[in-house]
Design a protein around this motif. Structure first.
Motif, PDB file in Angstrom:
ATOM      1  N   ALA A 211       0.833  -1.208   0.000  1.00 42.78           N
ATOM      2  CA  ALA A 211       0.000   0.000   0.000  1.00 42.78           C
ATOM      3  C   ALA A 211       0.867   1.257   0.000  1.00 42.78           C
ATOM      4  O   ALA A 211       0.578   2.238  -0.705  1.00 42.78           O
ATOM      5  CB  ALA A 211      -0.934  -0.005   1.204  1.00 42.78           C
ATOM      6  N   ALA A 212       1.952   1.238   0.776  1.00 44.62           N
ATOM      7  CA  ALA A 212       2.848   2.392   0.832  1.00 44.62           C
ATOM      8  C   ALA A 212       3.598   2.576  -0.483  1.00 44.62           C
ATOM      9  O   ALA A 212       3.829   3.710  -0.925  1.00 44.62           O
ATOM     10  CB  ALA A 212       3.837   2.235   1.991  1.00 44.62           C
TER      11      ALA A 212
ATOM     12  N   THR B 138       1.148   4.143  -2.920  1.00 41.47           N
ATOM     13  CA  THR B 138       0.942   5.541  -2.530  1.00 41.47           C
ATOM     14  C   THR B 138       2.148   6.393  -2.906  1.00 41.47           C
ATOM     15  O   THR B 138       2.005   7.521  -3.387  1.00 41.47           O
ATOM     16  CB  THR B 138       0.690   5.632  -1.013  1.00 41.47           C
TER      17      THR B 138
ATOM     18  N   ALA C 283       2.204   7.340  -6.542  1.00 41.41           N
ATOM     19  CA  ALA C 283       1.206   8.375  -6.815  1.00 41.41           C
ATOM     20  C   ALA C 283       1.683   9.755  -6.346  1.00 41.41           C
ATOM     21  O   ALA C 283       1.463  10.762  -7.025  1.00 41.41           O
ATOM     22  CB  ALA C 283      -0.117   8.007  -6.136  1.00 41.41           C
ATOM     23  N   VAL C 284       2.346   9.796  -5.187  1.00 44.50           N
ATOM     24  CA  VAL C 284       2.828  11.080  -4.661  1.00 44.50           C
ATOM     25  C   VAL C 284       3.981  11.610  -5.516  1.00 44.50           C
ATOM     26  O   VAL C 284       4.091  12.827  -5.737  1.00 44.50           O
ATOM     27  CB  VAL C 284       3.244  10.945  -3.181  1.00 44.50           C
TER      28      VAL C 284
ATOM     29  N   GLY D 127       7.252  11.432  -1.707  1.00 48.90           N
ATOM     30  CA  GLY D 127       6.700  10.237  -2.341  1.00 48.90           C
ATOM     31  C   GLY D 127       7.686   9.089  -2.317  1.00 48.90           C
ATOM     32  O   GLY D 127       7.317   7.933  -2.061  1.00 48.90           O
TER      33      GLY D 127
ATOM     34  N   PHE E 231       7.662   7.503   1.115  1.00 43.52           N
ATOM     35  CA  PHE E 231       6.555   6.554   1.254  1.00 43.52           C
ATOM     36  C   PHE E 231       6.921   5.236   0.570  1.00 43.52           C
ATOM     37  O   PHE E 231       6.745   4.154   1.129  1.00 43.52           O
ATOM     38  CB  PHE E 231       5.281   7.122   0.612  1.00 43.52           C
TER      39      PHE E 231
END
Length: 414
Positions: free
Chosen positions: A82-83, A86, A89-90, A106, A109
């Protein structure tokens, strides 16, 4: 709570996990020239932006071992993937905004998810290796390298077709999220947990016998850590800088940079997929020595090559040589089921230390002498790691931290 799906299905899920992680990181790496231009960062500033990945990785590594011991590998893999998604995306958002610190956030993460997931995936991989009775971990890392190769080729195509970085990264994030849901559903819940609960079928046996501090006093674990420090720097420096080395060091286009990076990923994949056969036939120590030798020759060639054709040959040797260092070291750290998660965590921490200090050091040195000459730092680290190759040999008896003082620190404990 999911039941044990069996070693074959668990192995398939792990292959997908490594593939997705490799795809995600190579998506970022293959677009670093465009992201650098979008953020207006210098070579030194890019080193610190890239360090966000390593900082996040160190945090994930620091937490990963304890989380696996408490909650099992599946839980950590779930949150790690999940990280990672994410983070991609960041990074896309930071590129759209042209903001370097957001790209670094990002990457942090991403690194946190990859670092904690690295522990969990390798603990699960060692358990699958034991269940199947053959070498498995290098092949899992081969799937990661295959992902980097595919991601590099996708980056090449995206560059040729002028696909915006934001569109490219967002698409990969969505695809990765779907694959992550499938793979997590095909993993047992208890691998690596040291407090098995009713109904758990995949917990690694053996009590927790050592504190994290005591594990660092084991000569064998320290030796393995030195190996992974050098070999992770070899792998990580290519992941961080290879496209820019091609662009700045050989004065070629970003498209060629993405192609050369894909070549590195392909070489890593070949080395790792063939690694199981080589390790089972020749043993860890000879294979590790040969790997370090190939990496030294390859890195030296890339650093000194007068033209890209010879440099590309060096990249192939670099990838083949660096391919087995990290997975073999992590597999060796997990030889003893007791405290497997903690030993894997300790060794991986040393590897991610290389990921942490490597980008800014190479960036700062490269700012003054050029990226290609700065690779001599990496070459030296790999050469030193070769001196500890015997540490990855399978121990004749289980490793225990409380017995570490019985081992002479001047001799190999492998």
């Amino acid at each position: 709570m999911p039941k044990d799906p069996g070693p074959a299905r668990r192995r398939a899920a792990l292959l997908v996990a490594f593939l997705v992680t490799g795809l995600c990181i190579s998506t970022w790496v293959s677009r670093t020239p465009a992201i650098r231009d979008a953020t207006g960062a210098s070579t030194a500033e890019m080193g610190f932006i890239i360090a966000g990945l390593s900082v996040g990785s160190m945090i994930g590594i620091a937490l990963g071992g304890q989380l696996v011991a408490r909650n099992g590998a599946r839980f950590v893999i779930l949150w790690g993937m999940a990280a990672v998604v994410t983070g991609v995306a960041v990074v896309a958002l930071g590129t759209l905004a042209g903001t370097g610190w957001l790209v670094a956030a990002g990457l942090a993460f991403f690194g946190c998810g990859m670092g904690s997931g690295e522990i969990a995936l390798n603990v699960e991989g060692v358990a699958v290796e034991a269940a199947m009775g053959r070498t498995v971990v290098p092949g899992l890392h081969g799937s990661y390298s295959l992902g980097t190769c595919v991601g590099g080729l996708m980056g090449l195509a995206a560059g040729l077709l002028s696909v915006p970085v934001v569109t490219h990264l967002t698409t990969v994030a969505v695809l990765s999220a779907g694959a992550s849901c499938w793979l997590v559903a095909n993993l047992p819940s208890a691998t690596g947990r040291t407090d098995p609960r009713p109904g758990d079928t995949a917990a690694v046996p053996g009590p927790t016998s050592a504190s994290p501090r005591a594990i660092w006093r084991e000569p064998r674990t320290v030796g393995i850590g030195v190996i992974v420090l050098g070999m992770a720097l070899a792998e990580g420096s290519a992941n961080d800088w290879l496209p820019l080395i091609v662009v700045d060091g050989f004065a070629l286009s970003a498209t060629v940079g993405a192609l050369i990076y894909a070549l590195f990923g392909a070489a890593m994949a070949v080395g790792r997929f063939s690694g199981g056969f080589l390790l089972d036939r020749y043993g860890r120590t000879p294979v590790m020595l040969a790997s370090a030798g190939l990496a030294v020759v390859g890195i030296g060639t890339v650093s000194l090559a007068p033209h890209i054709a010879l440099g590309a040959f060096g990249v192939i040797l670099w990838g083949l040589g660096a391919s087995l260092g990290f997975p073999v070291a992590l597999s060796a750290a997990g030889d003893d089921p007791a405290d497997s998660a903690r030993r894997v965590s300790a060794v991986a921490t040393m590897g991610y230390t290389a990921f942490l200090v490597g980008p800014p050091i190479l960036g700062l040195v490269g700012e003054h002498v050029g990226l290609r000459p700065s690779l001599m730092i990496v070459l030296t680290a790999v050469a030193v790691s070769a001196l500890f190759s015997r540490s990855v040999a399978k121990p004749a008896r289980p490793v225990r931290a409380e017995a570490a003082h019985e081992v002479c620190p001047t001799k190999s404990s492998g």
